[in-house]
Motif scaffolding. Structure first.
Motif, mmCIF file in Angstrom:
data_model
loop_
_atom_site.group_PDB
_atom_site.id
_atom_site.type_symbol
_atom_site.label_atom_id
_atom_site.label_comp_id
_atom_site.label_asym_id
_atom_site.label_seq_id
_atom_site.Cartn_x
_atom_site.Cartn_y
_atom_site.Cartn_z
ATOM 1 N N LEU A 1 -5.541 9.009 -1.467
ATOM 2 C CA LEU A 1 -4.890 7.718 -1.760
ATOM 3 C C LEU A 1 -5.090 6.735 -0.606
ATOM 4 O O LEU A 1 -5.358 5.550 -0.828
ATOM 5 N N LYS A 2 -4.987 7.241 0.612
ATOM 6 C CA LYS A 2 -5.141 6.392 1.791
ATOM 7 C C LYS A 2 -6.597 5.905 1.912
ATOM 8 O O LYS A 2 -6.843 4.728 2.175
ATOM 9 N N ASN B 1 0.760 4.040 -2.913
ATOM 10 C CA ASN B 1 0.422 5.415 -2.518
ATOM 11 C C ASN B 1 1.564 6.363 -2.850
ATOM 12 O O ASN B 1 1.344 7.473 -3.327
ATOM 13 N N ASP B 2 2.786 5.913 -2.569
ATOM 14 C CA ASP B 2 3.964 6.744 -2.807
ATOM 15 C C ASP B 2 4.118 7.056 -4.306
ATOM 16 O O ASP B 2 4.414 8.189 -4.686
ATOM 17 N N ALA C 1 -2.651 12.751 -0.785
ATOM 18 C CA ALA C 1 -2.233 11.639 0.097
ATOM 19 C C ALA C 1 -3.422 11.085 0.877
ATOM 20 O O ALA C 1 -3.543 9.867 1.062
ATOM 21 N N THR D 1 -1.513 5.647 -10.765
ATOM 22 C CA THR D 1 -0.599 4.748 -10.068
ATOM 23 C C THR D 1 -1.122 3.318 -10.266
ATOM 24 O O THR D 1 -2.332 3.102 -10.286
ATOM 25 N N GLN E 1 0.835 -1.213 0.000
ATOM 26 C CA GLN E 1 0.000 0.000 0.000
ATOM 27 C C GLN E 1 0.864 1.254 0.000
ATOM 28 O O GLN E 1 0.584 2.220 -0.715
ATOM 29 N N GLU E 2 1.921 1.203 0.792
ATOM 30 C CA GLU E 2 2.823 2.351 0.879
ATOM 31 C C GLU E 2 3.491 2.616 -0.469
ATOM 32 O O GLU E 2 3.624 3.763 -0.903
ATOM 33 N N ASN F 1 -5.122 3.381 -9.741
ATOM 34 C CA ASN F 1 -5.812 4.481 -9.076
ATOM 35 C C ASN F 1 -5.529 5.773 -9.833
ATOM 36 O O ASN F 1 -4.398 6.030 -10.244
ATOM 37 N N TRP G 1 -8.790 5.586 -0.429
ATOM 38 C CA TRP G 1 -9.209 4.800 -1.594
ATOM 39 C C TRP G 1 -9.196 3.287 -1.353
ATOM 40 O O TRP G 1 -9.997 2.537 -1.924
ATOM 41 N N TRP G 2 -8.292 2.839 -0.484
ATOM 42 C CA TRP G 2 -8.200 1.393 -0.204
ATOM 43 C C TRP G 2 -9.495 0.830 0.363
ATOM 44 O O TRP G 2 -9.707 -0.382 0.332
#
Ligand code: MN
Length: 211
Positions: A189-190, A127-128, A186, A139, A123-124, A170, A192-193
């Motif tokens: 993105l977090k 997201n990054d 950010a 991404t 995930q990191e 995404n 969205w999971w």
């Protein structure tokens, strides 16, 4: 009233869930604009472009993007941007859904752990890549000949054009999140999971392995 008949090669796919279904993570207004306006424009522009290169009409959108070199030079840029937009968004709607999120299940769960260590590290990474994509883009988790990889692409570029098979995507264009999250990419993105549809991701992964 005269009826105009257009040769529509590509069509906007209907969502398989309601516009409100991804609340509170993705708001209904964003879904309406994103699906009905932004995606529709990519579809319309794809059809207008295909009309200028009818030899492409026999192929699927994915096939065309996987071989951009075969697209006539005069329409290649328009195909890359607009057909890319259509194919990317079609995938995007399909890998999201209500009652989504949580830890991955099935074969993709195993592959993620094997490739990235664990789900949190994956995930990191995704997201990054989304955060660092300067300007508009996407991404991705994609399958290459050697396994899974995280990447980002600018604009509407598809991993298919790099010989990769997209498994998760995404959208990090501002139109995907700005109404609700403004400049806080950010945070989007977090969040969205919580809407990822692992069953569909597994379908894509298993299909990609077989190709
Ligand atoms: Mn978009």
């Amino acid at each position: 009233m005269a009826t105009e008949v257009k040769s529509a090669v590509f069509e906007l796919p209907a969502l398989t869930y309601s516009y409100e279904a991804l609340e509170p993570y993705i708001d209904a207004q964003t879904m309406h604009l994103h699906h009905d306006k932004h995606h529709q424009t990519y579809v319309d522009n794809s059809n207008a472009t295909i009309a200028k290169a009818p030899e492409l009409a026999e192929k699927t959108g994915e096939e065309i993007l996987a071989n951009l070199a075969a697209v006539p030079e005069g329409v290649r840029g328009a195909i890359r941007n607009n057909l890319g937009g259509h194919v990317n968004h079609s995938m995007f709607w399909s890998i999201m859904g209500p009652n989504g999120g949580g830890a991955p299940t099935g074969p993709i769960a195993e592959a993620i752990t094997k490739t990235f260590g664990d789900f949190a590290q994956f995930q990191e990474r995704l997201n990054d890549a989304g955060l660092k994509q300067f300007g508009s883009g996407w991404t991705w988790l994609a399958l290459s000949a050697t396994g899974l990889q995280v990447l980002s692409t600018p604009n509407q570029d598809s991993p298919l054009s790099q010989g990769l098979k997209p498994i998760i995507c995404n959208d990090v264009w501002e139109h995907a999140y700005y109404l609700k999250y403004q400049n806080r990419r950010a945070e989007y993105l977090k969040a969205w999971w919580n809407v990822i549809n692992w069953a569909e991701v597994n379908k894509r992964y298993e299909a990609a392995l077989k190709k």
